[in-house]
Design a protein around this motif. Structure first.
Motif, PDB file in Angstrom:
ATOM      1  N   PHE A   1     -16.655 -38.296 -14.968  1.00  0.00           N
ATOM      2  CA  PHE A   1     -16.191 -37.447 -16.050  1.00  0.00           C
ATOM      3  C   PHE A   1     -17.309 -36.500 -16.464  1.00  0.00           C
ATOM      4  O   PHE A   1     -18.483 -36.870 -16.496  1.00  0.00           O
ATOM      5  N   ASN A   2     -16.918 -35.286 -16.808  1.00  0.00           N
ATOM      6  CA  ASN A   2     -17.855 -34.255 -17.221  1.00  0.00           C
ATOM      7  C   ASN A   2     -17.265 -33.535 -18.418  1.00  0.00           C
ATOM      8  O   ASN A   2     -16.153 -33.014 -18.341  1.00  0.00           O
ATOM      9  N   PHE A   3     -17.984 -33.529 -19.541  1.00  0.00           N
ATOM     10  CA  PHE A   3     -17.550 -32.823 -20.742  1.00  0.00           C
ATOM     11  C   PHE A   3     -18.582 -31.762 -21.080  1.00  0.00           C
ATOM     12  O   PHE A   3     -19.792 -32.004 -20.966  1.00  0.00           O
ATOM     13  N   ASP A   4     -18.123 -30.576 -21.454  1.00  0.00           N
ATOM     14  CA  ASP A   4     -19.077 -29.536 -21.837  1.00  0.00           C
ATOM     15  C   ASP A   4     -18.590 -28.816 -23.089  1.00  0.00           C
ATOM     16  O   ASP A   4     -17.391 -28.721 -23.362  1.00  0.00           O
ATOM     17  N   ILE A   5     -19.546 -28.320 -23.838  1.00  0.00           N
ATOM     18  CA  ILE A   5     -19.259 -27.488 -24.996  1.00  0.00           C
ATOM     19  C   ILE A   5     -20.355 -26.438 -25.090  1.00  0.00           C
ATOM     20  O   ILE A   5     -21.523 -26.713 -24.780  1.00  0.00           O
ATOM     21  N   GLY A   6     -19.965 -25.220 -25.443  1.00  0.00           N
ATOM     22  CA  GLY A   6     -20.971 -24.171 -25.461  1.00  0.00           C
ATOM     23  C   GLY A   6     -20.533 -22.942 -26.221  1.00  0.00           C
ATOM     24  O   GLY A   6     -19.430 -22.874 -26.784  1.00  0.00           O
ATOM     25  N   LEU A   7     -21.406 -21.959 -26.225  1.00  0.00           N
ATOM     26  CA  LEU A   7     -21.197 -20.703 -26.939  1.00  0.00           C
ATOM     27  C   LEU A   7     -21.511 -19.550 -26.012  1.00  0.00           C
ATOM     28  O   LEU A   7     -22.545 -19.550 -25.336  1.00  0.00           O
ATOM     29  N   GLY A   8     -20.606 -18.578 -25.962  1.00  0.00           N
ATOM     30  CA  GLY A   8     -20.838 -17.370 -25.187  1.00  0.00           C
ATOM     31  C   GLY A   8     -20.884 -16.162 -26.101  1.00  0.00           C
ATOM     32  O   GLY A   8     -20.232 -16.124 -27.153  1.00  0.00           O
ATOM     33  N   SER A   9     -21.656 -15.157 -25.730  1.00  0.00           N
ATOM     34  CA  SER A   9     -21.742 -13.952 -26.545  1.00  0.00           C
ATOM     35  C   SER A   9     -20.428 -13.179 -26.544  1.00  0.00           C
ATOM     36  O   SER A   9     -20.162 -12.378 -27.453  1.00  0.00           O
ATOM     37  N   GLU A  10     -19.585 -13.441 -25.525  1.00  0.00           N
ATOM     38  CA  GLU A  10     -18.285 -12.780 -25.412  1.00  0.00           C
ATOM     39  C   GLU A  10     -17.487 -13.521 -24.342  1.00  0.00           C
ATOM     40  O   GLU A  10     -18.060 -14.114 -23.431  1.00  0.00           O
ATOM     41  N   TYR A  11     -16.153 -13.515 -24.470  1.00  0.00           N
ATOM     42  CA  TYR A  11     -15.309 -14.147 -23.465  1.00  0.00           C
ATOM     43  C   TYR A  11     -14.628 -13.064 -22.636  1.00  0.00           C
ATOM     44  O   TYR A  11     -13.805 -12.306 -23.145  1.00  0.00           O
ATOM     45  N   LEU A  12     -14.981 -12.987 -21.359  1.00  0.00           N
ATOM     46  CA  LEU A  12     -14.361 -12.065 -20.421  1.00  0.00           C
ATOM     47  C   LEU A  12     -13.534 -12.860 -19.418  1.00  0.00           C
ATOM     48  O   LEU A  12     -14.002 -13.845 -18.847  1.00  0.00           O
ATOM     49  N   LYS A  13     -12.312 -12.421 -19.198  1.00  0.00           N
ATOM     50  CA  LYS A  13     -11.430 -13.028 -18.207  1.00  0.00           C
ATOM     51  C   LYS A  13     -11.044 -11.961 -17.203  1.00  0.00           C
ATOM     52  O   LYS A  13     -10.473 -10.935 -17.573  1.00  0.00           O
ATOM     53  N   ASN A  14     -11.385 -12.179 -15.956  1.00  0.00           N
ATOM     54  CA  ASN A  14     -11.161 -11.178 -14.910  1.00  0.00           C
ATOM     55  C   ASN A  14     -11.790  -9.835 -15.282  1.00  0.00           C
ATOM     56  O   ASN A  14     -11.277  -8.764 -14.961  1.00  0.00           O
ATOM     57  N   GLY A  15     -12.913  -9.898 -15.988  1.00  0.00           N
ATOM     58  CA  GLY A  15     -13.639  -8.693 -16.359  1.00  0.00           C
ATOM     59  C   GLY A  15     -13.156  -8.019 -17.622  1.00  0.00           C
ATOM     60  O   GLY A  15     -13.749  -7.036 -18.075  1.00  0.00           O
ATOM     61  N   ILE A  16     -12.067  -8.518 -18.222  1.00  0.00           N
ATOM     62  CA  ILE A  16     -11.491  -7.931 -19.424  1.00  0.00           C
ATOM     63  C   ILE A  16     -11.857  -8.795 -20.627  1.00  0.00           C
ATOM     64  O   ILE A  16     -11.656 -10.013 -20.610  1.00  0.00           O
ATOM     65  N   SER A  17     -12.367  -8.181 -21.682  1.00  0.00           N
ATOM     66  CA  SER A  17     -12.805  -8.940 -22.846  1.00  0.00           C
ATOM     67  C   SER A  17     -11.619  -9.462 -23.646  1.00  0.00           C
ATOM     68  O   SER A  17     -10.682  -8.719 -23.955  1.00  0.00           O
ATOM     69  N   LEU A  18     -11.662 -10.742 -23.971  1.00  0.00           N
ATOM     70  CA  LEU A  18     -10.645 -11.341 -24.833  1.00  0.00           C
ATOM     71  C   LEU A  18     -11.183 -11.636 -26.235  1.00  0.00           C
ATOM     72  O   LEU A  18     -10.471 -12.205 -27.060  1.00  0.00           O
ATOM     73  N   THR A  19     -12.432 -11.250 -26.496  1.00  0.00           N
ATOM     74  CA  THR A  19     -12.977 -11.376 -27.850  1.00  0.00           C
ATOM     75  C   THR A  19     -13.571 -10.058 -28.356  1.00  0.00           C
ATOM     76  O   THR A  19     -14.111 -10.012 -29.463  1.00  0.00           O
ATOM     77  N   GLU A  20     -13.489  -9.007 -27.536  1.00  0.00           N
ATOM     78  CA  GLU A  20     -13.893  -7.662 -27.950  1.00  0.00           C
ATOM     79  C   GLU A  20     -15.290  -7.626 -28.558  1.00  0.00           C
ATOM     80  O   GLU A  20     -15.503  -7.131 -29.664  1.00  0.00           O
ATOM     81  N   GLY A  21     -16.242  -8.191 -27.828  1.00  0.00           N
ATOM     82  CA  GLY A  21     -17.632  -8.143 -28.252  1.00  0.00           C
ATOM     83  C   GLY A  21     -18.054  -9.245 -29.193  1.00  0.00           C
ATOM     84  O   GLY A  21     -19.229  -9.332 -29.558  1.00  0.00           O
ATOM     85  N   LYS A  22     -17.116 -10.096 -29.575  1.00  0.00           N
ATOM     86  CA  LYS A  22     -17.439 -11.189 -30.499  1.00  0.00           C
ATOM     87  C   LYS A  22     -17.717 -12.474 -29.725  1.00  0.00           C
ATOM     88  O   LYS A  22     -17.257 -12.652 -28.594  1.00  0.00           O
ATOM     89  N   PRO A  23     -18.451 -13.427 -30.329  1.00  0.00           N
ATOM     90  CA  PRO A  23     -18.791 -14.686 -29.644  1.00  0.00           C
ATOM     91  C   PRO A  23     -17.558 -15.539 -29.375  1.00  0.00           C
ATOM     92  O   PRO A  23     -16.509 -15.384 -29.998  1.00  0.00           O
ATOM     93  N   ALA A  24     -17.723 -16.476 -28.434  1.00  0.00           N
ATOM     94  CA  ALA A  24     -16.648 -17.400 -28.079  1.00  0.00           C
ATOM     95  C   ALA A  24     -17.190 -18.812 -27.990  1.00  0.00           C
ATOM     96  O   ALA A  24     -18.218 -19.043 -27.351  1.00  0.00           O
TER      97      ALA A  24
END
Length: 231
Positions: free
Chosen positions: A23-46
């Protein structure tokens, strides 16, 4: 995936875990969430988290989630469930195939946007990856969507450098299934550097598409930090 790009990173880390780490569990913070190169948080953290189970046979499955923050809808989060099989073919070749189901949560705009995406990847010398992903109902549009992707990862010790290119395409364009009017496809490029050390994973990426500003998908530089727990 399972693919978003961050989901693919999670799977890559998970399949490299020792056999006893089922089992592997992870939690983290990204400066922005991009999916297929398209931002889903528009410059905000995720804030992102995932859980993966790996069997000695190469079968694996898990869950993954991230918040979403876009001004044109009231969706608050995206979640995915994935399952696949990592199968070594020879000393230098391996096959990774499976399916991922995505869904959105929070607000009326999330309704009807769930979809499944099958994927298959050929891995060469643990460095080259050639893959295809396809959905018959991409983001609830009732239209087929396909991603063809290739990547090269250079690994030295705990450090890695990735070069990635993909074409994302609707097989048929409609009023709701397009990338700006009659456009059915776009290109997505990524260069990234990362380090996995003492169950911490650090990623710095530069991503670029040839889409316009309507998709907030020009050039983006992102950083993410994840903590992994194996048990």
């Amino acid at each position: 995936m399972l693919r978003p790009a961050l989901v693919a990173t999670t799977l890559s880390l998970a399949t490299s875990l020792p056999a006893h780490a089922e089992f592997n569990f992870d939690i983290g913070l990204g400066s922005e969430y991009l999916k297929n190169g398209i931002s889903l948080t528009e410059g905000k953290p995720a804030v992102q988290t995932g859980l993966t189970y790996i069997h000695d046979s190469g079968l694996y499955g898990g869950l993954w989630a991230s918040n979403i923050d876009q001004k044109d809808n009231d969706i608050e989060a995206e979640g995915s469930a994935f399952a696949g099989w990592y199968l070594p073919l020879t000393e230098s070749l391996a096959l990774d195939a499976g399916i991922t189901h995505y869904d959105n949560f929070g607000g009326d705009d999330s309704e009807g946007r769930g979809y499944a995406e099958g994927f298959a990847k050929l891995l060469v010398n643990d460095a080259w990856t050639f893959g295809v992903r396809q959905s018959d109902d991409f983001q609830g549009t009732d239209e087929e969507h396909r991603s063809l992707e290739s990547a090269y990862t250079y690994q030295t010790g705990t450090f890695s450098i990735e070069f990635y290119v993909a074409q994302h395409r609707f097989l048929k364009t409609t009023e709701t299934a397009n990338y700006g009017g009659s456009r059915d496809d776009y290109w997505h490029f990524r260069v990234g550097a990362g380090r996995s050390y003492n169950n911490w994973d650090y990623r710095l990426k530069l991503e670029r598409t040839n889409l316009g500003g309507d998709y907030d998908a020009g050039t983006a530089i992102t950083f993410s930090l994840h903590r992994f727990f194996n048990f």
